[in-house]
Design an enzyme around this catalytic site. Structure first.
Site, mmCIF file in Angstrom:
data_model
loop_
_atom_site.group_PDB
_atom_site.id
_atom_site.type_symbol
_atom_site.label_atom_id
_atom_site.label_comp_id
_atom_site.label_asym_id
_atom_site.label_seq_id
_atom_site.Cartn_x
_atom_site.Cartn_y
_atom_site.Cartn_z
ATOM 1 N N CYS A 1 -5.814 -2.263 1.691
ATOM 2 C CA CYS A 1 -5.563 -2.306 3.146
ATOM 3 C C CYS A 1 -6.816 -2.569 3.997
ATOM 4 C CB CYS A 1 -4.860 -1.025 3.579
ATOM 5 S SG CYS A 1 -4.107 -1.190 5.231
ATOM 6 N N LYS B 1 -9.296 3.288 -2.447
ATOM 7 C CA LYS B 1 -9.554 2.616 -1.172
ATOM 8 C C LYS B 1 -10.967 2.941 -0.698
ATOM 9 C CE LYS B 1 -7.203 2.214 3.346
ATOM 10 N NZ LYS B 1 -5.876 2.470 3.976
ATOM 11 N N GLU C 1 0.831 -1.211 0.000
ATOM 12 C CA GLU C 1 0.000 0.000 0.000
ATOM 13 C C GLU C 1 0.861 1.255 0.000
ATOM 14 O OE1 GLU C 1 -2.030 0.876 3.643
ATOM 15 O OE2 GLU C 1 -3.663 1.902 2.628
#
Lengths: 375, 375
Positions: A224, A187, A119
Site C-alpha cells: 500500500c 509493510k 491489502e
C-alpha cells in the site's frame, strides 16, 4: 466529482474517440498496445455467474538467442467485503474465504501462476482479524489453494506476532505453489494520513526488503502506502525482484490521480513489472470516527476505486479493472523484458548508488546543512 | 505511429469527449482542474507574431493564517533550432539568442519570475558550442535578459571547464534576477542509450545536488536523463528545492510514454513542483551516425515531441505544450502548496532514510548478497 458509478477511464476513451486518435492517446498514455489474452470461455462464464469482471492481457518481449521466453501468468484480485463491517468477525472471514476461493478457481482456469489479493484482504484494521502469518486460518486456507492449483499465493493479512509480545503487523504471506509458506514481508511505510490512522495499529516493518524466489520468477511485495516511496521499490528491485506486487486499499478523493502514476513510474525506474491492486466498494462502520481535519464525524472512508493494473518496464501497462466491481486481472508476462529494457535504458548502471548512500547518510544527521546556494 | 503532426493529447480529448466525461478523465489523468491564467493580450499578439504557442495556468493553495501566499510565475520554453545543424556555429548561436530573446520578452509581459530553457538549448553535443559557465557569451547574454526583466534565468549549456583541463560538462547556469551568476549545477546521470552517445562527450556531474535560493523560491535543476532516477529528484528535494526544473531533449519513439509519468511522480513523491521541458523539431546532421542497434545509419534522431508541462505536489498538472511547435508555458504557483501537501501525505516524515542509507551502502559492496528467500 462522479462517484464509483463512472466505470473506468478506458471504457470512456474507447467509447468516444475515433480509432486513429484512440491509438495515439493509448500510445501516449499507455505505451505500446497490449494484446488481449484469449482466456477460456468457461472462465468468462464462471466470472459472469459469480458476478466479477475478468480481463486478460499479454506483455511480450523480444526473442533472444540464449534464453527461452520466461512466461508467467499473474492474477490480481480486487473485491469488496462480502458482508457488512458490523457482521460477526467469523462470518466475515468465512464469506471472504468463499469469495476468494471462487475467484481463485477462475484464475486457475486461466493458467495463473502467481496470484495476489488486495491489502489486508480480510479487512481494514480490526484486531480480531489478526492472526499468525505462519499457521493462522487464512494462511492454512491459502496453502490449500496454492497446492490445489499449483499457484503461488500472496496473501496480505493483519498479522499477530505472538512470539514478540503479541504485536500486530501489516504483513504479506508468500505461499509457494507447493503449499509451503515461503516467507513473509511487512509493510515498510505506515501512513499518517487523514482517516488512515494505521499508525495506531502497527509499526513500520522490520524485515527489510526480502525477495522471494518462486518457481515462476522472483517476486516482492510493496504494501500500500509504500508505493509513494521510490526508495522502497528500488530496494526490492536491487534485491532482484522481477515482479513487485502492490496490494493497496485507497480511496477516490485522496489518491485517484496518483494511482496511475506511482506503480507505473516504479516499473519504469526499476526495469521490472509492478502490479497495483486496490479494493472496491464503500465500507460502513458502526462507530463514527474523525481525523480532526475539519470533516464531520463519519462512518465510512469514501469509496475504494479499484482500477487495479499491471505496469511493465517498457512503460506499457494494462487498462485498469473497473472502479466499482469485483474483478480478476490476468496478465501474461515474459520476464525477459526486464533485462531487455535494462540493457537499453541502463538505469541501474547509471544509478550512482554509492553517491546516494553517502548523501543520504549525511542528510539524516541532525546537524545536516543542506547545500543551498545564495547570492 | 503518428508523427509530430498529432498536436497533443489534451487537444484530442477536448475535441471528442462530452463535458461530464471530459471532467472525469481530467480528474483521473490530471488531478484537479487548473484555472487558465488571464495573460495580457499583447503577449498573445507577440506570440502569434513570433509564431510560438503561449499557454498559462494557475496552481492554487489553501489560505493559511500565518503565511501569506508565496506566488511565483515560472516560464518553460521549448523551441526548435532556428538554423539547420550544419549552419556555421556562430550563426546558429546568434539565431538562437534572437529566438530566445523574443520568447523571454513575452514571458516578461506575462510577469514570469523564473524562466528555464531546454537542455543544452544552444544545441546537441558539438564541442564548438561549449563555453564557460561563468562568463561565456551565452551566460553574458542571459545576464542581460535577467537584469532587464528582473527574472531568474536557468540556462542549460554545454560547459567548457578551462580550469580543469578543458573538460566538457552538461551544465545549467542559474542567473539571479539581479543579473549575477548565482551558480551552476551539472547533469548527474549521463545516458548510455541508443543514439544519445553523450557518455563520449562528458562525465557524470561532480557538484552533487545544489539548491539555489532565489528571491522567488528555492529551485534546483535535474537535467534530462536524471529524471529517470528517483534518487536524483529526492536529493534536490531533501536539500530544500520547491521547484525542480527538468530541461530535456528526448524523442518520441524512445520516451513519449514515460514523459507524462516521471516528472509528475517526482512532484508527488517529493512534495514539490516539477517543470518538464522538452525541445521540438527534427534535427538533421551532415554526418551519418549509428548506434550498432541494428538500425541503418541515419542523419537524425527522430522528432523531439515537446509536450512541456508543470506538475504539482498534489498530483495536478498543466496540459502539455504542443508536440511540434515552439512554445512558452507560464504557470503561476503558490509555493505554500508544497508544505500543505507535505503535511497531509508526510512522505518525508515516513521516508525512513536512515534505513535506506544503510541498505544502499550495503548493496553497492562488491560482496553484497541480496536478500532472496528460497524454498
Amino acid at each position: 466529482m462522479a462517484g464509483a458509478e463512472w466505470k473506468s477511464l478506458e471504457e470512456c476513451l474507447e467509447k468516444h474517440l475515433p480509432l486513429p486518435d484512440l491509438q495515439e492517446v493509448k500510445r501516449v498514455l499507455y505505451g505500446k498496445e497490449l494484446r488481449k489474452l484469449d482466456l477460456p470461455r468457461e472462465a468468462f462464464e464462471a466470472a459472469s455467474r459469480e458476478d466479477f469482471e475478468l480481463q486478460g492481457y499479454a506483455f511480450e518481449a523480444a526473442e533472444e538467442q540464449l534464453r527461452r521466453p520466461r512466461i508467467v501468468h499473474v492474477g490480481l484480485v480486487q473485491n469488496r467485503i462480502p458482508l457488512p463491517a458490523n457482521a460477526p468477525v467469523a462470518e466475515q472471514v468465512s464469506a471472504l474465504h468463499r469469495r476468494i476461493k471462487a475467484i481463485v478457481e477462475v484464475a486457475a482456469m486461466c493458467g495463473v501462476n502467481i496470484i495476489c489479493f488486495q491489502e489486508a484482504w480480510k479487512k481494514l484494521p480490526w484486531t480480531e482479524f489478526a492472526e499468525s502469518a505462519e499457521d493462522g486460518p487464512t494462511t492454512r486456507f491459502c496453502q490449500k489453494l496454492a497446492k490445489n492449483h499449483d499457484m503461488v499465493v500472496v496473501s496480505p493479512i493483519l498479522e499477530r506476532d505472538s512470539e514478540h509480545g503479541d504485536v500486530l503487523w501489516n504483513t504479506a504471506v508468500v505461499i509457494s505453489n507447493s503449499g509451503a509458506v515461503l516467507g513473509k514481508t511487512r509493510k515498510n511505510h505506515i501512513p499518517r494520513v487523514g482517516d488512515f490512522n494505521e499508525s495506531t495499529y502497527y509499526m513500520e516493518g522490520n524485515l527489510g526488503h526480502p525477495v522471494f524466489q518462486t518457481q515462476f520468477g522472483r517476486i516482492a511485495v510493496n504494501i500500500c502506502y509504500g508505493r509513494h516511496h521510490p526508495l522502497n521499490w528500488l530496494m526490492y528491485s536491487i534485491n532482484g525482484a522481477e515482479i513487485i506486487f502492490n496490494p493497496s486499499a485507497t480511496i477516490g478523493a485522496l489518491s485517484e490521480s496518483l494511482w496511475p502514476i506511482e506503480a507505473r513510474n516504479a516499473a519504469i525506474a526499476n526495469h521490472c513489472f509492478t502490479c497495483a491492486i486496490n479494493r472496491v466498494g464503500t465500507e460502513h462502520f458502526p462507530n463514527e470516527f474523525t481525523s480532526g481535519d475539519g470533516k464531520k464525524a463519519h462512518q465510512d472512508f469514501g469509496y475504494f476505486y479499484g482500477s487495479s493494473y499491471v505496469a511493465a518496464p517498457d512503460s506499457s501497462r494494462t487498462p485498469g479493472l473497473s472502479r466499482s466491481r469485483d474483478g480478476l486481472l490476468v496478465a501474461k508476462l515474459d520476464l525477459n523484458l526486464c533485462q531487455q529494457v535494462n540493457d537499453v535504458w541502463n538505469f541501474k548502471m547509471t544509478g550512482r548508488y554509492e553517491m546516494y548512500a553517502r548523501e543520504l547518510a549525511e542528510a539524516v544527521k541532525s546537524n545536516y546543512s543542506p547545500t543551498i546556494v545564495k547570492e
